[in-house]
Design a protein around this motif. Structure first.
Motif, PDB file in Angstrom:
ATOM      1  N   LEU A  10       0.832  -1.190   0.000  1.00 42.74           N
ATOM      2  CA  LEU A  10       0.000   0.000   0.000  1.00 42.74           C
ATOM      3  C   LEU A  10       0.869   1.243   0.000  1.00 42.74           C
ATOM      4  O   LEU A  10       1.876   1.312   0.693  1.00 42.74           O
ATOM      5  CB  LEU A  10      -0.903   0.016   1.244  1.00 42.74           C
ATOM      6  CG  LEU A  10      -1.964  -1.085   1.339  1.00 42.74           C
ATOM      7  CD1 LEU A  10      -2.605  -1.067   2.721  1.00 42.74           C
ATOM      8  CD2 LEU A  10      -3.013  -0.923   0.266  1.00 42.74           C
ATOM      9  N   MET A  11       0.468   2.236  -0.805  1.00 42.10           N
ATOM     10  CA  MET A  11       1.151   3.527  -0.849  1.00 42.10           C
ATOM     11  C   MET A  11       0.311   4.557  -0.102  1.00 42.10           C
ATOM     12  O   MET A  11      -0.895   4.654  -0.320  1.00 42.10           O
ATOM     13  CB  MET A  11       1.352   3.992  -2.292  1.00 42.10           C
ATOM     14  CG  MET A  11       2.347   3.192  -3.075  1.00 42.10           C
ATOM     15  SD  MET A  11       2.615   3.910  -4.717  1.00 42.10           S
ATOM     16  CE  MET A  11       3.310   5.506  -4.279  1.00 42.10           C
ATOM     17  N   GLU A  12       0.955   5.326   0.766  1.00 39.05           N
ATOM     18  CA  GLU A  12       0.261   6.404   1.465  1.00 39.05           C
ATOM     19  C   GLU A  12       0.357   7.667   0.610  1.00 39.05           C
ATOM     20  O   GLU A  12       1.435   8.212   0.396  1.00 39.05           O
ATOM     21  CB  GLU A  12       0.892   6.653   2.838  1.00 39.05           C
ATOM     22  CG  GLU A  12       0.186   7.733   3.635  1.00 39.05           C
ATOM     23  CD  GLU A  12       0.761   7.905   5.034  1.00 39.05           C
ATOM     24  OE1 GLU A  12       0.855   9.057   5.510  1.00 39.05           O
ATOM     25  OE2 GLU A  12       1.121   6.881   5.649  1.00 39.05           O
ATOM     26  N   VAL A  13      -0.774   8.107   0.106  1.00 44.54           N
ATOM     27  CA  VAL A  13      -0.858   9.271  -0.775  1.00 44.54           C
ATOM     28  C   VAL A  13      -1.936  10.193  -0.225  1.00 44.54           C
ATOM     29  O   VAL A  13      -2.955   9.717   0.306  1.00 44.54           O
ATOM     30  CB  VAL A  13      -1.210   8.847  -2.224  1.00 44.54           C
ATOM     31  CG1 VAL A  13      -1.345  10.063  -3.124  1.00 44.54           C
ATOM     32  CG2 VAL A  13      -0.164   7.890  -2.779  1.00 44.54           C
ATOM     33  N   TYR A  14      -1.722  11.490  -0.354  1.00 43.40           N
ATOM     34  CA  TYR A  14      -2.737  12.453   0.068  1.00 43.40           C
ATOM     35  C   TYR A  14      -3.322  13.113  -1.174  1.00 43.40           C
ATOM     36  O   TYR A  14      -2.580  13.588  -2.047  1.00 43.40           O
ATOM     37  CB  TYR A  14      -2.136  13.493   1.011  1.00 43.40           C
ATOM     38  CG  TYR A  14      -1.814  12.913   2.368  1.00 43.40           C
ATOM     39  CD1 TYR A  14      -2.674  13.101   3.453  1.00 43.40           C
ATOM     40  CD2 TYR A  14      -0.673  12.144   2.563  1.00 43.40           C
ATOM     41  CE1 TYR A  14      -2.398  12.546   4.698  1.00 43.40           C
ATOM     42  CE2 TYR A  14      -0.389  11.585   3.800  1.00 43.40           C
ATOM     43  CZ  TYR A  14      -1.250  11.788   4.859  1.00 43.40           C
ATOM     44  OH  TYR A  14      -0.967  11.234   6.085  1.00 43.40           O
ATOM     45  N   VAL A  15      -4.646  13.110  -1.263  1.00 44.21           N
ATOM     46  CA  VAL A  15      -5.344  13.590  -2.456  1.00 44.21           C
ATOM     47  C   VAL A  15      -6.263  14.746  -2.076  1.00 44.21           C
ATOM     48  O   VAL A  15      -6.949  14.709  -1.052  1.00 44.21           O
ATOM     49  CB  VAL A  15      -6.175  12.446  -3.098  1.00 44.21           C
ATOM     50  CG1 VAL A  15      -7.004  12.969  -4.261  1.00 44.21           C
ATOM     51  CG2 VAL A  15      -5.252  11.314  -3.563  1.00 44.21           C
ATOM     52  N   GLY A  16      -6.287  15.776  -2.945  1.00 42.09           N
ATOM     53  CA  GLY A  16      -7.245  16.860  -2.783  1.00 42.09           C
ATOM     54  C   GLY A  16      -6.699  18.070  -2.063  1.00 42.09           C
ATOM     55  O   GLY A  16      -5.546  18.131  -1.638  1.00 42.09           O
ATOM     56  N   THR A  17      -7.566  19.080  -1.938  1.00 39.14           N
ATOM     57  CA  THR A  17      -7.271  20.324  -1.220  1.00 39.14           C
ATOM     58  C   THR A  17      -8.461  20.648  -0.322  1.00 39.14           C
ATOM     59  O   THR A  17      -9.517  21.016  -0.824  1.00 39.14           O
ATOM     60  CB  THR A  17      -7.035  21.489  -2.201  1.00 39.14           C
ATOM     61  OG1 THR A  17      -6.035  21.101  -3.153  1.00 39.14           O
ATOM     62  CG2 THR A  17      -6.584  22.735  -1.473  1.00 39.14           C
ATOM     63  N   PRO A  18      -8.325  20.491   0.998  1.00 39.94           N
ATOM     64  CA  PRO A  18      -7.132  20.061   1.740  1.00 39.94           C
ATOM     65  C   PRO A  18      -6.814  18.589   1.486  1.00 39.94           C
ATOM     66  O   PRO A  18      -7.700  17.814   1.107  1.00 39.94           O
ATOM     67  CB  PRO A  18      -7.528  20.301   3.192  1.00 39.94           C
ATOM     68  CG  PRO A  18      -9.026  20.155   3.191  1.00 39.94           C
ATOM     69  CD  PRO A  18      -9.481  20.737   1.888  1.00 39.94           C
ATOM     70  N   PRO A  19      -5.529  18.183   1.704  1.00 42.94           N
ATOM     71  CA  PRO A  19      -5.127  16.800   1.420  1.00 42.94           C
ATOM     72  C   PRO A  19      -5.832  15.792   2.327  1.00 42.94           C
ATOM     73  O   PRO A  19      -5.963  16.012   3.525  1.00 42.94           O
ATOM     74  CB  PRO A  19      -3.613  16.809   1.701  1.00 42.94           C
ATOM     75  CG  PRO A  19      -3.215  18.249   1.658  1.00 42.94           C
ATOM     76  CD  PRO A  19      -4.400  19.008   2.153  1.00 42.94           C
ATOM     77  N   VAL A  20      -6.295  14.722   1.715  1.00 40.21           N
ATOM     78  CA  VAL A  20      -6.988  13.654   2.443  1.00 40.21           C
ATOM     79  C   VAL A  20      -6.201  12.362   2.236  1.00 40.21           C
ATOM     80  O   VAL A  20      -5.903  11.970   1.104  1.00 40.21           O
ATOM     81  CB  VAL A  20      -8.436  13.478   1.943  1.00 40.21           C
ATOM     82  CG1 VAL A  20      -9.120  12.329   2.696  1.00 40.21           C
ATOM     83  CG2 VAL A  20      -9.229  14.767   2.116  1.00 40.21           C
ATOM     84  N   LYS A  21      -5.886  11.675   3.324  1.00 41.82           N
ATOM     85  CA  LYS A  21      -5.058  10.470   3.268  1.00 41.82           C
ATOM     86  C   LYS A  21      -5.746   9.344   2.508  1.00 41.82           C
ATOM     87  O   LYS A  21      -6.923   9.063   2.710  1.00 41.82           O
ATOM     88  CB  LYS A  21      -4.716  10.007   4.688  1.00 41.82           C
ATOM     89  CG  LYS A  21      -3.833   8.760   4.751  1.00 41.82           C
ATOM     90  CD  LYS A  21      -3.527   8.398   6.199  1.00 41.82           C
ATOM     91  CE  LYS A  21      -2.722   7.118   6.292  1.00 41.82           C
ATOM     92  NZ  LYS A  21      -2.401   6.766   7.700  1.00 41.82           N
ATOM     93  N   GLN A  22      -4.970   8.704   1.613  1.00 43.07           N
ATOM     94  CA  GLN A  22      -5.428   7.525   0.892  1.00 43.07           C
ATOM     95  C   GLN A  22      -4.364   6.437   1.034  1.00 43.07           C
ATOM     96  O   GLN A  22      -3.174   6.719   1.044  1.00 43.07           O
ATOM     97  CB  GLN A  22      -5.636   7.826  -0.601  1.00 43.07           C
ATOM     98  CG  GLN A  22      -6.555   8.983  -0.886  1.00 43.07           C
ATOM     99  CD  GLN A  22      -7.980   8.727  -0.465  1.00 43.07           C
ATOM    100  OE1 GLN A  22      -8.481   7.609  -0.601  1.00 43.07           O
ATOM    101  NE2 GLN A  22      -8.629   9.753   0.054  1.00 43.07           N
ATOM    102  N   MET A  23      -4.797   5.185   1.145  1.00 44.93           N
ATOM    103  CA  MET A  23      -3.893   4.038   1.156  1.00 44.93           C
ATOM    104  C   MET A  23      -4.237   3.193  -0.064  1.00 44.93           C
ATOM    105  O   MET A  23      -5.266   2.524  -0.095  1.00 44.93           O
ATOM    106  CB  MET A  23      -4.043   3.235   2.445  1.00 44.93           C
ATOM    107  CG  MET A  23      -3.664   4.007   3.695  1.00 44.93           C
ATOM    108  SD  MET A  23      -1.909   4.478   3.751  1.00 44.93           S
ATOM    109  CE  MET A  23      -1.134   2.878   4.013  1.00 44.93           C
ATOM    110  N   MET A  24      -3.373   3.245  -1.091  1.00 38.45           N
ATOM    111  CA  MET A  24      -3.698   2.670  -2.390  1.00 38.45           C
ATOM    112  C   MET A  24      -2.776   1.507  -2.724  1.00 38.45           C
ATOM    113  O   MET A  24      -1.560   1.584  -2.516  1.00 38.45           O
ATOM    114  CB  MET A  24      -3.586   3.763  -3.469  1.00 38.45           C
ATOM    115  CG  MET A  24      -4.466   4.978  -3.188  1.00 38.45           C
ATOM    116  SD  MET A  24      -4.061   6.409  -4.232  1.00 38.45           S
ATOM    117  CE  MET A  24      -4.573   5.790  -5.844  1.00 38.45           C
TER     118      MET A  24
END
Length: 238
Positions: A10-24
């Motif tokens: 899983l990669m920890e990525v933050y998406v959006g403004t404000p950033p929201v945590k995603q585990m992809m």
């Protein structure tokens, strides 16, 4: 990148403004990155809140006439005629939704206008830690060339120790995946050349097992038997 309880990463990525945590899931076998989005028609359970594109100031839904949408080719969902870029891909595991552009944030760095699938209907054996799937070649697929960072966002893992060697990756025409050419297999100190069996092997971090052509597999099994020097067990599944 962290290992999930299963056999995936899983990669920890933050998406959006404000950033929201995603585990992809990091998946080299996929050509499009996507996350689960609201509103959900059918979403698998995830621990993190499902992403709400309407709460992000940088979210931009793509129209079906835009360049990035055209690049989806047979992954476009033409059964819907609402003017936006609908996609549908997968078999037993699938995702369906709309293509949009968002901002990725990793540590202190942000990449804007990343083409990303916003999945409203997603089915598959996904673990609850997962929120979607990320193509693991680079942050921005070179299919979506409108992003100026698309060719400079390759992912590196750790530092290369002294003496590290690499092998060339191959791409086939009209195919988003990467391949390597298998020339030999080494077992202990024994080199088993593939000879005329050399083949292009697709790299896929999302696959649980590695697969060999039948003849190459037979050569490998024969070499292992000779090296181990024991009679193999005949195991039956009842």
């Amino acid at each position: 990148m962290v290992a999930s309880p299963g056999l995936s990463y899983l990669m920890e990525v933050y998406v959006g403004t404000p950033p929201v945590k995603q585990m992809m899931y990091a998946d080299m076998g996929s050509s499009v990155s996507w996350i689960q989005c609201l509103p959900c028609e059918n979403c698998f359970h995830q621990d993190l809140p499902i992403f709400n594109p309407y709460a992000s100031a940088s979210s931009q839904i793509l129209l079906d006439s835009e360049h990035e949408c055209m690049l989806l080719e047979d992954k476009r969902d033409l059964t819907k005629s609402n003017g936006v870029c609908n996609y549908a891909f997968g078999g037993n595991s699938y995702t369906r939704g709309v293509l949009f552009k968002e901002t990725y944030t990793l540590g202190p760095s942000s990449i804007t206008h990343v083409a990303l699938g916003c999945g409203h209907n997603n089915v598959g054996l996904f673990e609850q830690q997962c929120t979607g799937l990320h193509t693991a070649y680079c942050l921005v697929s070179d299919q979506f060339g409108s992003n100026p960072d698309a060719r400079t966002s390759k992912i590196s893992f750790g530092h290369s120790p002294e003496g590290t060697i690499s092998t060339r990756l191959w791409k086939m025409q009209d195919n988003p995946n990467y391949y390597i050419l298998l020339k030999s297999i080494i077992i202990g100190d024994t080199v088993i050349p593939m000879g005329g069996l050399s083949a292009n092997f697709m790299l896929d971090t999302g696959s649980t097992l590695s697969y060999l052509p039948t003849k190459a597999y037979q050569i490998l099994v024969y070499a292992l038997r000779n090296m181990i020097g024991k009679k193999p067990l005949n195991v039956r599944n009842e």
